[in-house]
Design an enzyme around this catalytic site. Structure first.
Site, PDB file in Angstrom:
ATOM      1  N   ARG A  75      -7.358  -7.477   3.738  1.00  0.00           N
ATOM      2  CA  ARG A  75      -8.702  -6.879   3.693  1.00  0.00           C
ATOM      3  C   ARG A  75      -9.753  -7.863   4.168  1.00  0.00           C
ATOM      4  O   ARG A  75     -10.730  -7.507   4.823  1.00  0.00           O
ATOM      5  CB  ARG A  75      -8.995  -6.388   2.269  1.00  0.00           C
ATOM      6  CG  ARG A  75      -8.183  -5.167   1.880  1.00  0.00           C
ATOM      7  CD  ARG A  75      -8.378  -4.824   0.426  1.00  0.00           C
ATOM      8  NE  ARG A  75      -9.765  -4.464   0.136  1.00  0.00           N
ATOM      9  CZ  ARG A  75     -10.289  -4.489  -1.094  1.00  0.00           C
ATOM     10  NH1 ARG A  75      -9.548  -4.873  -2.124  1.00  0.00           N
ATOM     11  NH2 ARG A  75     -11.542  -4.136  -1.306  1.00  0.00           N
ATOM     12  N   ASN A 108     -19.714  -2.712  -3.259  1.00  0.00           N
ATOM     13  CA  ASN A 108     -18.906  -3.241  -2.163  1.00  0.00           C
ATOM     14  C   ASN A 108     -18.748  -4.753  -2.269  1.00  0.00           C
ATOM     15  O   ASN A 108     -19.639  -5.458  -2.749  1.00  0.00           O
ATOM     16  CB  ASN A 108     -19.542  -2.880  -0.812  1.00  0.00           C
ATOM     17  CG  ASN A 108     -19.588  -1.369  -0.620  1.00  0.00           C
ATOM     18  OD1 ASN A 108     -18.876  -0.643  -1.310  1.00  0.00           O
ATOM     19  ND2 ASN A 108     -20.440  -0.901   0.273  1.00  0.00           N
ATOM     20  N   HIS A 125     -19.483  -5.857  -7.999  1.00  0.00           N
ATOM     21  CA  HIS A 125     -18.027  -6.055  -8.041  1.00  0.00           C
ATOM     22  C   HIS A 125     -17.579  -7.328  -7.342  1.00  0.00           C
ATOM     23  O   HIS A 125     -16.420  -7.481  -7.004  1.00  0.00           O
ATOM     24  CB  HIS A 125     -17.315  -4.838  -7.421  1.00  0.00           C
ATOM     25  CG  HIS A 125     -17.492  -3.593  -8.227  1.00  0.00           C
ATOM     26  ND1 HIS A 125     -17.242  -2.342  -7.735  1.00  0.00           N
ATOM     27  CD2 HIS A 125     -17.921  -3.415  -9.500  1.00  0.00           C
ATOM     28  CE1 HIS A 125     -17.488  -1.425  -8.688  1.00  0.00           C
ATOM     29  NE2 HIS A 125     -17.909  -2.060  -9.745  1.00  0.00           N
ATOM     30  N   CYS A 137     -11.405 -22.785 -16.469  1.00  0.00           N
ATOM     31  CA  CYS A 137     -10.964 -24.171 -16.258  1.00  0.00           C
ATOM     32  C   CYS A 137     -12.093 -25.096 -16.692  1.00  0.00           C
ATOM     33  O   CYS A 137     -13.244 -24.888 -16.328  1.00  0.00           O
ATOM     34  CB  CYS A 137     -10.676 -24.360 -14.767  1.00  0.00           C
ATOM     35  SG  CYS A 137     -10.704 -26.073 -14.241  1.00  0.00           S
ATOM     36  N   CYS A 163      -6.080 -28.924 -12.148  1.00  0.00           N
ATOM     37  CA  CYS A 163      -5.686 -28.194 -13.373  1.00  0.00           C
ATOM     38  C   CYS A 163      -4.521 -27.248 -13.137  1.00  0.00           C
ATOM     39  O   CYS A 163      -4.059 -26.586 -14.045  1.00  0.00           O
ATOM     40  CB  CYS A 163      -6.889 -27.412 -13.921  1.00  0.00           C
ATOM     41  SG  CYS A 163      -7.475 -26.125 -12.792  1.00  0.00           S
ATOM     42  N   ASN A 226     -23.976  11.399   1.276  1.00  0.00           N
ATOM     43  CA  ASN A 226     -22.522  11.351   1.342  1.00  0.00           C
ATOM     44  C   ASN A 226     -22.061  12.576   2.139  1.00  0.00           C
ATOM     45  O   ASN A 226     -22.497  13.686   1.836  1.00  0.00           O
ATOM     46  CB  ASN A 226     -21.951  11.395  -0.082  1.00  0.00           C
ATOM     47  CG  ASN A 226     -20.478  11.055  -0.144  1.00  0.00           C
ATOM     48  OD1 ASN A 226     -19.713  11.371   0.777  1.00  0.00           O
ATOM     49  ND2 ASN A 226     -20.061  10.389  -1.214  1.00  0.00           N
TER      50      ASN A 226
HETATM   51  C1  BV8 Z   1     -15.366  -2.430 -16.912  1.00  0.00           C
HETATM   52  C2  BV8 Z   1     -13.533  -4.763  -6.606  1.00  0.00           C
HETATM   53  C3  BV8 Z   1     -15.546  -3.083 -19.186  1.00  0.00           C
HETATM   54  C4  BV8 Z   1     -12.078  -5.025  -6.362  1.00  0.00           C
HETATM   55  C5  BV8 Z   1     -13.646  -2.583  -7.726  1.00  0.00           C
HETATM   56  C6  BV8 Z   1     -16.316   4.001 -18.492  1.00  0.00           C
HETATM   57  C7  BV8 Z   1     -17.095   2.905 -18.778  1.00  0.00           C
HETATM   58  C8  BV8 Z   1     -16.663   1.633 -18.467  1.00  0.00           C
HETATM   59  C9  BV8 Z   1     -15.410   1.456 -17.835  1.00  0.00           C
HETATM   60  C10 BV8 Z   1     -14.654   2.543 -17.552  1.00  0.00           C
HETATM   61  C11 BV8 Z   1     -15.088   3.815 -17.880  1.00  0.00           C
HETATM   62  N1  BV8 Z   1     -14.131   4.679 -17.493  1.00  0.00           N
HETATM   63  C12 BV8 Z   1     -13.111   3.992 -16.910  1.00  0.00           C
HETATM   64  C13 BV8 Z   1     -13.395   2.701 -16.948  1.00  0.00           C
HETATM   65  C14 BV8 Z   1     -12.526   1.657 -16.448  1.00  0.00           C
HETATM   66  C15 BV8 Z   1     -12.737   1.371 -14.970  1.00  0.00           C
HETATM   67  C16 BV8 Z   1     -12.959   2.580 -14.120  1.00  0.00           C
HETATM   68  O1  BV8 Z   1     -14.090   2.947 -13.827  1.00  0.00           O
HETATM   69  N2  BV8 Z   1     -11.864   3.196 -13.690  1.00  0.00           N
HETATM   70  C17 BV8 Z   1     -11.966   4.365 -12.814  1.00  0.00           C
HETATM   71  C18 BV8 Z   1     -10.839   4.308 -11.764  1.00  0.00           C
HETATM   72  C19 BV8 Z   1     -11.885   5.597 -13.681  1.00  0.00           C
HETATM   73  N3  BV8 Z   1     -13.838   0.446 -14.806  1.00  0.00           N
HETATM   74  C20 BV8 Z   1     -13.589  -0.857 -14.908  1.00  0.00           C
HETATM   75  O2  BV8 Z   1     -12.506  -1.327 -15.194  1.00  0.00           O
HETATM   76  C21 BV8 Z   1     -14.768  -1.794 -14.654  1.00  0.00           C
HETATM   77  N4  BV8 Z   1     -14.848  -2.755 -15.727  1.00  0.00           N
HETATM   78  O3  BV8 Z   1     -15.812  -1.353 -17.137  1.00  0.00           O
HETATM   79  O4  BV8 Z   1     -15.307  -3.463 -17.852  1.00  0.00           O
HETATM   80  C22 BV8 Z   1     -14.228  -2.545 -19.681  1.00  0.00           C
HETATM   81  C23 BV8 Z   1     -13.168  -3.421 -19.758  1.00  0.00           C
HETATM   82  C24 BV8 Z   1     -11.952  -2.935 -20.262  1.00  0.00           C
HETATM   83  C25 BV8 Z   1     -11.797  -1.584 -20.603  1.00  0.00           C
HETATM   84  C26 BV8 Z   1     -12.891  -0.710 -20.465  1.00  0.00           C
HETATM   85  C27 BV8 Z   1     -14.099  -1.198 -20.014  1.00  0.00           C
HETATM   86  C28 BV8 Z   1     -14.555  -2.598 -13.387  1.00  0.00           C
HETATM   87  C29 BV8 Z   1     -14.597  -1.699 -12.179  1.00  0.00           C
HETATM   88  C30 BV8 Z   1     -14.620  -2.553 -10.897  1.00  0.00           C
HETATM   89  C31 BV8 Z   1     -13.311  -2.404 -10.153  1.00  0.00           C
HETATM   90  N5  BV8 Z   1     -13.392  -3.133  -8.870  1.00  0.00           N
HETATM   91  N6  BV8 Z   1     -13.763  -3.303  -6.614  1.00  0.00           N
HETATM   92  C32 BV8 Z   1     -11.695  -4.704  -4.941  1.00  0.00           C
HETATM   93  O5  BV8 Z   1     -12.518  -4.221  -4.154  1.00  0.00           O
HETATM   94  O6  BV8 Z   1     -10.514  -5.001  -4.608  1.00  0.00           O
HETATM   95  S1  BV8 Z   1     -13.921  -0.941  -7.679  1.00  0.00           S
HETATM   96  C33 BV8 Z   1     -13.770  -0.312  -6.125  1.00  0.00           C
HETATM   97  O7  BV8 Z   1     -14.079   1.094  -6.245  1.00  0.00           O
HETATM   98  C34 BV8 Z   1     -14.732  -0.804  -5.058  1.00  0.00           C
HETATM   99  O8  BV8 Z   1     -15.684  -1.735  -5.503  1.00  0.00           O
HETATM  100  C35 BV8 Z   1     -15.447   0.471  -4.645  1.00  0.00           C
HETATM  101  O9  BV8 Z   1     -16.699   0.286  -4.170  1.00  0.00           O
HETATM  102  C36 BV8 Z   1     -15.442   1.154  -5.937  1.00  0.00           C
HETATM  103  C37 BV8 Z   1     -15.885   2.557  -6.024  1.00  0.00           C
HETATM  104  O10 BV8 Z   1     -15.328   3.268  -4.959  1.00  0.00           O
HETATM  105  P1  BV8 Z   1     -16.355   3.767  -3.827  1.00  0.00           P
HETATM  106  O11 BV8 Z   1     -17.200   2.636  -3.399  1.00  0.00           O
HETATM  107  O12 BV8 Z   1     -17.035   4.971  -4.326  1.00  0.00           O
HETATM  108  O13 BV8 Z   1     -15.374   4.074  -2.673  1.00  0.00           O
HETATM  109  P2  BV8 Z   1     -14.519   5.381  -2.534  1.00  0.00           P
HETATM  110  O14 BV8 Z   1     -13.498   5.115  -1.485  1.00  0.00           O
HETATM  111  O15 BV8 Z   1     -14.099   5.866  -3.880  1.00  0.00           O
HETATM  112  O16 BV8 Z   1     -15.551   6.473  -1.984  1.00  0.00           O
HETATM  113  C38 BV8 Z   1     -16.152   6.279  -0.737  1.00  0.00           C
HETATM  114  C39 BV8 Z   1     -17.191   7.363  -0.609  1.00  0.00           C
HETATM  115  O17 BV8 Z   1     -17.855   7.187   0.627  1.00  0.00           O
HETATM  116  C40 BV8 Z   1     -16.594   8.773  -0.619  1.00  0.00           C
HETATM  117  O18 BV8 Z   1     -17.328   9.590  -1.506  1.00  0.00           O
HETATM  118  C41 BV8 Z   1     -16.817   9.244   0.833  1.00  0.00           C
HETATM  119  O19 BV8 Z   1     -17.090  10.637   0.895  1.00  0.00           O
HETATM  120  C42 BV8 Z   1     -18.043   8.459   1.220  1.00  0.00           C
HETATM  121  N7  BV8 Z   1     -18.210   8.229   2.663  1.00  0.00           N
HETATM  122  C43 BV8 Z   1     -17.248   8.139   3.611  1.00  0.00           C
HETATM  123  N8  BV8 Z   1     -17.837   7.915   4.817  1.00  0.00           N
HETATM  124  C44 BV8 Z   1     -19.193   7.843   4.598  1.00  0.00           C
HETATM  125  C45 BV8 Z   1     -19.426   8.044   3.230  1.00  0.00           C
HETATM  126  N9  BV8 Z   1     -20.661   8.031   2.690  1.00  0.00           N
HETATM  127  C46 BV8 Z   1     -21.704   7.834   3.536  1.00  0.00           C
HETATM  128  N10 BV8 Z   1     -21.565   7.636   4.861  1.00  0.00           N
HETATM  129  C47 BV8 Z   1     -20.327   7.651   5.421  1.00  0.00           C
HETATM  130  N11 BV8 Z   1     -20.189   7.474   6.760  1.00  0.00           N
END
Ligand code: BV8
Length: 254
Positions: A75, A108, A125, A137, A163, A226
């Site tokens: 990536r 992003n 993120h 560490c 470390c 979107n």
């Molecule tokens: C956390 C980095 C506390 C890594 C990423 C409720 C409250 C709190 C937490 C949760 C909750 N419910 C569930 C959770 C847990 C979890 C979560 O949300 N899970 C989801 C799957 C249900 N959240 C977490 O774990 C977060 N931490 O809450 O800590 C905690 C701790 C323990 C237990 C509970 C809580 C951490 C989340 C961060 C994860 N890391 N990224 C990496 O990149 O490798 S997330 C990852 O998804 C990316 O950052 C990305 O940006 C993000 C969201 O996805 P999108 O950006 O929306 O991308 P996607 O592909 O989905 O959609 C793209 C969109 O673009 C589409 O709609 C499409 O139509 C549109 N599009 C396409 N082309 C265009 C366009 N739009 C405009 N123009 C275009 N041309």
């Protein structure tokens, strides 16, 4: 563009022109037109049979460091070769013309808003181009903070020479807390904005997606940009169905 769409665009432009403060949340879609696959695009090639949620976790990295490291390496290569698009530039230009009027939070990790010139980007993120230690560490928190990182054999993540810590990408994995200061600032902006622009996100990931709900609850107008339906459409006052590289310049050039 249909008459309805044009009318909606003009309505939103008026809301933005009247707004004292604008909050913005972007997701992978804002980088799609730069050539960065969105987070939920069908994984290609080697990754076709892995879900991102199963790779972007500490457990996945501990279980198989080279496997997850290789996904990030691929990536990083993809993201290094791309450029900010007209959508990123429209936001940065707006911020330059109207200092302090727009707070930008992004999910992003590609750094494209920063490269377009946006100031003070709230990177909820993290940043895929930075590394950090896997374990806390005593010497340093990030590989860049002075410890010596020993290059590993091909495919293996590097380790710290002092470390012995494994190096990991400085991104927020599922199950990890978001950077507290950035999240607090994003929540404050969502809570006090007149308009919240939600651009290019499926709205599937929390707590980032919760910013739209917070803005709505505090009385802001919520606008989604979107081309496809998202999980936040039900909290939007207006959904502009189109690509951000086209719509953001039309919305923000004033
Ligand atoms: C956390 C980095 C506390 C890594 C990423 C409720 C409250 C709190 C937490 C949760 C909750 N419910 C569930 C959770 C847990 C979890 C979560 O949300 N899970 C989801 C799957 C249900 N959240 C977490 O774990 C977060 N931490 O809450 O800590 C905690 C701790 C323990 C237990 C509970 C809580 C951490 C989340 C961060 C994860 N890391 N990224 C990496 O990149 O490798 S997330 C990852 O998804 C990316 O950052 C990305 O940006 C993000 C969201 O996805 P999108 O950006 O929306 O991308 P996607 O592909 O989905 O959609 C793209 C969109 O673009 C589409 O709609 C499409 O139509 C549109 N599009 C396409 N082309 C265009 C366009 N739009 C405009 N123009 C275009 N041309």
């Amino acid at each position: 563009m249909s008459t309805d769409c044009l009318q909606a665009l003009h309505r939103v432009r008026q809301w933005l022109q009247d707004a004292h403060h604008i909050a913005m949340l972007t997701g992978a879609g804002v980088s799609a037109e730069s050539g960065v696959p969105t987070f939920r695009d069908a994984q290609t090639g080697l990754w076709a049979h892995f879900r991102p949620e199963d790779l972007a976790t500490v457990e996945a990295f501990r279980r198989n460091p080279p496997h997850v490291w290789a996904w990030y390496a691929e990536r990083r290569t993809q993201m290094r070769d791309v450029l900010p698009n007209a959508g990123h530039r429209a936001v940065a230009d707006f911020q330059r013309r109207h200092p302090g009027r727009l707070t930008l939070a992004t999910q992003n990790v590609d750094g494209l808003h920063q490269r377009a010139g946006s100031p003070g980007v709230l990177a909820l993120h993290g940043n895929i181009f930075e590394d950090q230690w896997l374990e806390p560490c005593a010497l340093a928190r990030r590989a860049q903070d002075g410890c010596t990182v020993e290059q590993a054999e091909a495919g293996q993540p590097p380790r710290c020479g002092q470390c012995g810590n494994l190096v990991r990408p400085a991104v927020v994995w599922f199950g990890e807390m978001l950077p507290a200061a950035a999240l607090a600032e994003a929540e404050q902006a969502a809570g006090r904005c007149d308009v919240m622009l939600v651009v290019g996100t499926s709205g599937a990931v929390y707590p980032a997606a919760g910013l739209a709900h917070l803005a709505r609850a505090r009385g802001a107008r919520v606008v989604i940009v979107n081309p496809h339906p998202s999980e936040l459409d039900d909290v939007a006052d207006e959904v502009l169905a189109g690509p951000s590289a086209k719509l953001l310049p039309q919305l923000l050039e004033f």
